[in-house]
Design a protein around this motif. Structure first.
Motif, short mmCIF file in Angstrom:
data_model
loop_
_atom_site.label_atom_id
_atom_site.label_comp_id
_atom_site.label_asym_id
_atom_site.label_seq_id
_atom_site.Cartn_x
_atom_site.Cartn_y
_atom_site.Cartn_z
N GLY A 33 90.61 82.09 -29.48
CA GLY A 33 91.08 82.88 -30.61
C GLY A 33 90.38 82.50 -31.90
N VAL A 34 90.17 81.20 -32.11
CA VAL A 34 89.47 80.73 -33.31
C VAL A 34 88.03 81.27 -33.31
CG1 VAL A 34 88.73 78.73 -34.65
CG2 VAL A 34 90.89 78.66 -33.38
N ALA A 35 87.38 81.17 -32.15
CA ALA A 35 86.00 81.65 -32.05
C ALA A 35 85.93 83.17 -32.20
CB ALA A 35 85.41 81.23 -30.70
N ALA A 36 86.93 83.87 -31.67
CA ALA A 36 86.95 85.33 -31.79
C ALA A 36 87.04 85.76 -33.24
CB ALA A 36 88.13 85.90 -30.99
N ALA A 37 87.76 84.99 -34.04
CA ALA A 37 87.94 85.34 -35.44
C ALA A 37 86.79 84.88 -36.32
CB ALA A 37 89.24 84.73 -35.95
N LEU A 262 92.45 84.24 -39.98
CA LEU A 262 91.14 83.61 -40.03
C LEU A 262 90.04 84.57 -40.48
CD1 LEU A 262 91.19 81.38 -36.81
CD2 LEU A 262 91.11 80.60 -39.18
N SER A 263 90.22 85.85 -40.19
CA SER A 263 89.28 86.84 -40.69
C SER A 263 89.78 87.45 -42.00
CB SER A 263 89.03 87.94 -39.65
OG SER A 263 90.24 88.61 -39.32
N ALA A 275 88.68 76.37 -45.59
CA ALA A 275 89.97 76.11 -46.24
C ALA A 275 91.12 76.62 -45.39
CB ALA A 275 90.01 76.74 -47.63
N VAL A 276 90.92 77.80 -44.78
CA VAL A 276 91.96 78.35 -43.91
C VAL A 276 92.13 77.49 -42.67
CG1 VAL A 276 92.72 80.37 -42.60
CG2 VAL A 276 91.50 80.69 -44.74
N LEU A 277 91.02 77.09 -42.06
CA LEU A 277 91.08 76.24 -40.87
C LEU A 277 91.79 74.92 -41.15
CD1 LEU A 277 87.50 76.79 -39.39
CD2 LEU A 277 89.64 77.44 -38.29
N SER A 278 91.45 74.30 -42.26
CA SER A 278 92.06 73.01 -42.57
C SER A 278 93.56 73.17 -42.86
CB SER A 278 91.36 72.35 -43.76
OG SER A 278 91.44 73.17 -44.92
N SER A 279 93.95 74.29 -43.48
CA SER A 279 95.38 74.54 -43.74
C SER A 279 96.14 74.75 -42.44
CB SER A 279 95.54 75.76 -44.65
OG SER A 279 95.00 75.51 -45.93
N ILE A 280 95.51 75.43 -41.50
CA ILE A 280 96.15 75.64 -40.19
C ILE A 280 96.32 74.32 -39.47
CG2 ILE A 280 95.86 76.67 -37.90
CD1 ILE A 280 94.60 79.09 -39.23
N VAL A 281 95.32 73.45 -39.57
CA VAL A 281 95.42 72.12 -38.94
C VAL A 281 96.61 71.36 -39.50
CG1 VAL A 281 94.30 69.87 -38.71
CG2 VAL A 281 92.97 71.96 -38.37
N VAL A 282 96.75 71.36 -40.82
CA VAL A 282 97.88 70.66 -41.45
C VAL A 282 99.20 71.26 -41.00
CG1 VAL A 282 99.03 70.19 -43.65
CG2 VAL A 282 96.55 69.92 -43.46
N ALA A 283 99.29 72.60 -41.02
CA ALA A 283 100.53 73.27 -40.61
C ALA A 283 100.88 72.96 -39.17
CB ALA A 283 100.40 74.77 -40.81
N ALA A 284 99.87 72.93 -38.30
CA ALA A 284 100.11 72.65 -36.88
C ALA A 284 100.59 71.23 -36.66
CB ALA A 284 98.84 72.91 -36.08
#
Length: 437
Positions: A33-37, A262-263, A275-284
């Motif tokens: 999903g990350v790669a798709a986006a 992500l898109s 920035a979006v990826l790092s925020s998702i990491v923190v949230a997860a």
């Protein structure tokens, strides 16, 4: 009876093993999903416009959700016939093979249309395997746990999914630091190929787990159904419907907030993808302990009550989520994702493993639980990034996507409010945490 739970040390081992294994399987699945986006539109659909390429990438992402119910029916059959443990291991192997295949695929530039076709095939393999994984991981824990702690222990596989979310987004964040040419050439493959290391960790952990006591009881009594799927549809269709609908709030909000965004973030809001990826990491990462806490609360107040409250909270959050995200402020974006990914999941997703397991008796529990979860994935989760993208493209505003999240929450509330469920089937012992769902 073995249904009443197992000793503490082995139960802790089963919980940790399920957590590790689910982390690995969902790492593989979410990574796509990350790669798709972020990258598949450029590598596998370069002939399409940017928006069409994104939609095509999300379509391949969604294909696995079509395959998941078939995996649930297939592995559920053998999980109810020969045992939870063998399937527990087999699904891990198949998922790993599919993920390695993706990491080794030639791109469109090398083999043309064969590239997206092969991407589709490897994604289908992932979908079939994950279709059986969730049921096995959950039942191994829930069926070992004492009635008063099924919610807490059943949430360990759920928490593993959030660690997988952090790892997959974190992996793409790191390879995204490479120069763009290197990232598009070979860097994007590293997170997929790295899954082979995780596979051996999971295999080692799962080999030493004992078979589920509930299945041993069924096997020793000679009550195993010849075809669990037929038995399920004959006797427990109601549980199947309730189980599917209970996932509306959790599924749609999760995939909008972790895949669509992500898109949407870089292309519409202008915030960087990193920035979006790092925020998702923190949230997860925040979601992992919150899921365990939410599930423990469900052992005290009841599953159904907590899930309904969580669905209402998520619906109320839908518009503020986009208001915060649209500021483009990295801190506020992080707050939005923590609220939607971590806090919301703790009350909508964490109790679902034990809730769904408790809808079915042990003879068909693997088939029933897996199929409930995976049918919901096909109908509610898989199409979510595609639908969210299409809705936004049509409306030109995220308000319609917020309404879409609210609709998913409404499905869950409507399904769980009526008192037409039959008494739980896993053992009517803990009336607060089980029967009074």
């Amino acid at each position: 009876m073995a249904e009443q739970g197992q000793g503490g040390s082995h139960l802790a081992h089963v919980a940790l093993t399920s957590f590790i294994g689910t982390t690995i399987e969902w790492y593989d699945f979410i990574l796509f999903g990350v790669a798709a986006a972020t990258v598949f539109d450029k590598l596998f659909f370069p002939a399409l416009s940017p928006n069409a390429g994104t939609l095509a990438s999300f379509a391949t992402f969604g294909v696995a959700f079509v395959a998941r119910p078939f995996g649930a029916a297939l592995f559920g059959h053998f999980g109810d016939r020969i045992g939870r443990k063998p399937i527990f291991i087999l699904t891990l192997l198949i998922t790993c093979v599919g993920t390695l295949g993706i990491g080794l695929l030639p791109t469109y530039a090398a083999i043309g249309l064969w590239a997206p076709a092969l991407l589709l095939m490897t994604r289908l393999m992932q979908g079939v395997a994950v279709g059986g994984e969730w049921g096995g991981a959950v039942l191994m824990v829930v069926e070992h746990a004492p009635p008063s702690k099924r919610g807490f222990y059943g949430a360990w596989p759920q928490a593993g999914a959030y660690l997988a979310l952090a790892l997959s987004n974190g992996a793409f964040y790191l390879v995204g630091l490479l120069p763009e040419e290197q990232f598009l050439s070979w860097g994007w493959r590293i997170p997929f190929l790295a899954s082979v290391v995780l596979f051996f960790v999971g295999l080692y952990a799962r080999r030493h787990v004992l078979e589920s006591p509930a299945f041993r009881d069924v096997r020793e009594s000679g009550r195993r159904p010849v075809v669990p799927l037929i038995q399920l549809f004959r006797t427990q269709k109601r549980g199947l419907i309730i189980g599917c609908a209970s996932l509306g709030a959790a599924n749609i909000s999760f995939y909008v907030a972790t895949v669509f965004i992500l898109s949407y973030g870089p292309e519409t809001v202008g915030i960087s993808q990193k920035a979006v990826l790092s925020s998702i990491v923190v949230a997860a990462l925040v979601a992992v302990p919150l899921n365990l806490l939410g599930a423990a609360i469900s052992d005290r107040v009841g599953r159904k009550r907590l899930i309904i409250g969580g669905a209402i909270f998520t619906a109320v959050l839908a518009f503020p989520f986009f208001w915060l995200f649209d500021t483009g402020n990295p801190f506020l974006v992080g707050v939005a994702l923590v609220l939607m990914v971590a806090v919301s999941s703790a009350v909508t997703y964490a109790p679902l493993s034990s809730f769904i397991a408790e809808l079915f008796d042990a003879r068909v529990r693997y088939t029933g639980a897996a199929l409930s979860y995976q049918l919901a994935g096909t109908v509610l989760a898989g199409p979510s990034p595609f639908i969210a993208t299409a809705l936004y493209s049509k409306a030109g505003s995220p308000w319609v996507t917020a309404v879409y999240i609210m609709a998913g929450c409404g499905i869950t509330v409507v399904a769980l409010l009526p008192r037409w469920q039959k008494p739980e089937r896993l053992g009517d012992v803990d009336h607060r945490g089980a029967s009074r769902r």
